[in-house]
Design a protein around this motif. Sequence first.
Motif, short mmCIF file in Angstrom:
data_model
loop_
_atom_site.label_atom_id
_atom_site.label_comp_id
_atom_site.label_asym_id
_atom_site.label_seq_id
_atom_site.Cartn_x
_atom_site.Cartn_y
_atom_site.Cartn_z
N TYR A 49 0.80 -1.09 0.14
CA TYR A 49 0.16 0.16 -0.31
C TYR A 49 1.02 1.22 0.00
N LYS A 50 0.39 2.50 0.09
CA LYS A 50 0.72 3.86 -0.40
C LYS A 50 -0.39 4.59 0.14
N ARG A 51 0.64 5.85 0.66
CA ARG A 51 -0.10 6.80 1.11
C ARG A 51 -0.59 7.59 1.08
N LYS A 52 -1.28 8.22 0.78
CA LYS A 52 -1.55 9.05 -0.67
C LYS A 52 -1.01 10.13 -0.03
N ASP A 53 -1.39 10.89 0.93
CA ASP A 53 -0.33 12.40 1.53
C ASP A 53 1.27 12.36 1.78
N ASP A 76 8.90 -11.50 9.73
CA ASP A 76 9.30 -11.24 11.17
C ASP A 76 7.72 -10.54 11.73
N GLU A 77 7.45 -10.90 13.01
CA GLU A 77 6.37 -10.34 13.73
C GLU A 77 6.50 -8.53 14.02
N THR A 78 5.19 -8.44 13.88
CA THR A 78 5.35 -6.69 14.09
C THR A 78 4.28 -6.23 14.99
N ASP A 79 4.69 -5.18 15.63
CA ASP A 79 3.79 -4.77 16.99
C ASP A 79 2.49 -3.68 16.28
N MET A 80 3.20 -2.95 14.65
CA MET A 80 2.37 -1.92 14.29
C MET A 80 1.42 -1.99 13.48
N TYR A 81 0.31 -1.24 13.91
CA TYR A 81 -1.09 -1.49 12.98
C TYR A 81 -1.66 -0.15 12.72
N LEU A 82 -1.76 -0.01 11.36
CA LEU A 82 -2.62 0.75 9.92
C LEU A 82 -2.83 1.54 11.43
N SER A 83 -3.88 1.86 12.73
CA SER A 83 -3.71 3.14 12.88
C SER A 83 -2.67 3.67 13.50
N GLU A 84 -1.79 3.04 14.28
CA GLU A 84 -1.03 3.91 15.32
C GLU A 84 -0.08 4.35 13.74
N PHE A 85 0.21 3.71 12.39
CA PHE A 85 1.34 4.76 11.63
C PHE A 85 -0.13 5.87 10.98
N LEU A 87 -2.07 7.86 12.51
CA LEU A 87 -2.82 8.08 13.70
C LEU A 87 -3.30 9.32 13.36
N THR A 88 -4.49 9.15 12.52
CA THR A 88 -5.84 9.30 12.35
C THR A 88 -6.82 9.65 13.62
N GLY A 89 -6.97 7.97 14.52
CA GLY A 89 -7.77 8.48 15.12
C GLY A 89 -8.97 7.79 14.99
N ASP A 90 -9.53 7.02 13.57
CA ASP A 90 -10.73 6.74 12.49
C ASP A 90 -10.34 5.75 12.24
N SER A 91 -10.46 4.46 11.81
CA SER A 91 -10.50 3.64 10.87
C SER A 91 -11.22 3.56 9.73
N VAL A 92 -12.49 4.20 9.11
CA VAL A 92 -12.69 4.87 8.27
C VAL A 92 -11.35 5.90 7.35
N LYS A 93 -11.10 6.60 8.04
CA LYS A 93 -9.68 7.68 7.37
C LYS A 93 -9.33 6.94 6.75
N ASP A 94 -8.72 5.85 7.96
CA ASP A 94 -7.28 4.59 7.37
C ASP A 94 -7.37 4.44 6.08
N GLU A 96 -9.10 5.11 4.03
CA GLU A 96 -8.94 6.42 2.54
C GLU A 96 -8.00 7.73 2.49
N ALA A 97 -7.21 7.19 3.25
CA ALA A 97 -6.03 7.48 3.26
C ALA A 97 -4.57 6.82 2.56
N ILE A 98 -5.09 5.49 2.22
CA ILE A 98 -3.79 4.71 1.67
C ILE A 98 -4.94 3.98 0.07
N VAL A 99 -3.85 3.25 -0.34
CA VAL A 99 -3.76 3.68 -2.06
C VAL A 99 -2.82 1.81 -2.12
N PRO A 100 -3.91 0.98 -3.16
CA PRO A 100 -2.71 0.20 -3.80
C PRO A 100 -1.85 -0.20 -4.44
N CYS A 101 -0.45 -0.21 -3.88
CA CYS A 101 0.77 -0.43 -5.20
C CYS A 101 0.87 -1.26 -5.71
#
Length: 111
Positions: A49-53, A76-85, A87-94, A96-101
């Motif tokens: 995926y790619k961040r739109k911004d 490897d395991e990861t402790d990071m999730y989309l919401s943390e990456f 930082l929008t605080g809204d899973s719907v906005k998350d 909307e902020a990314i596109v497949p690459c």
Amino acid sequence: MTWGDTRPAGRQTSQGSLAQDVSRRFFEELELMEKVACVHCGQDWVRCYKRKDSGQIFFMCPECESLWPKEEDLRDETDMYLSEFLLTGDSVKDWEAIVPCDEPVALGDGD
């Protein structure tokens, strides 16, 4: 003669040569791409995926939203999730902020 070519080697047209070259490159690129199951949930393939911004590329499991920065090993395991990456605080906005690459999935060197 290469596989898929039914003409004798000396009778190729420029279009035939071009088609062979494109076909060969396609299969070479396909070999570099791997489907990698999410090590966190095992329920989906890790995808690019790619961040739109910012245009920043990362890898994520669309099922559990586990996320790997581009340079991390997907085995490897990861402790990071989309919401943390994002930082929008809204899973719907998350989403909307990314596109497949089209970046191929790379496993890293396994170190």
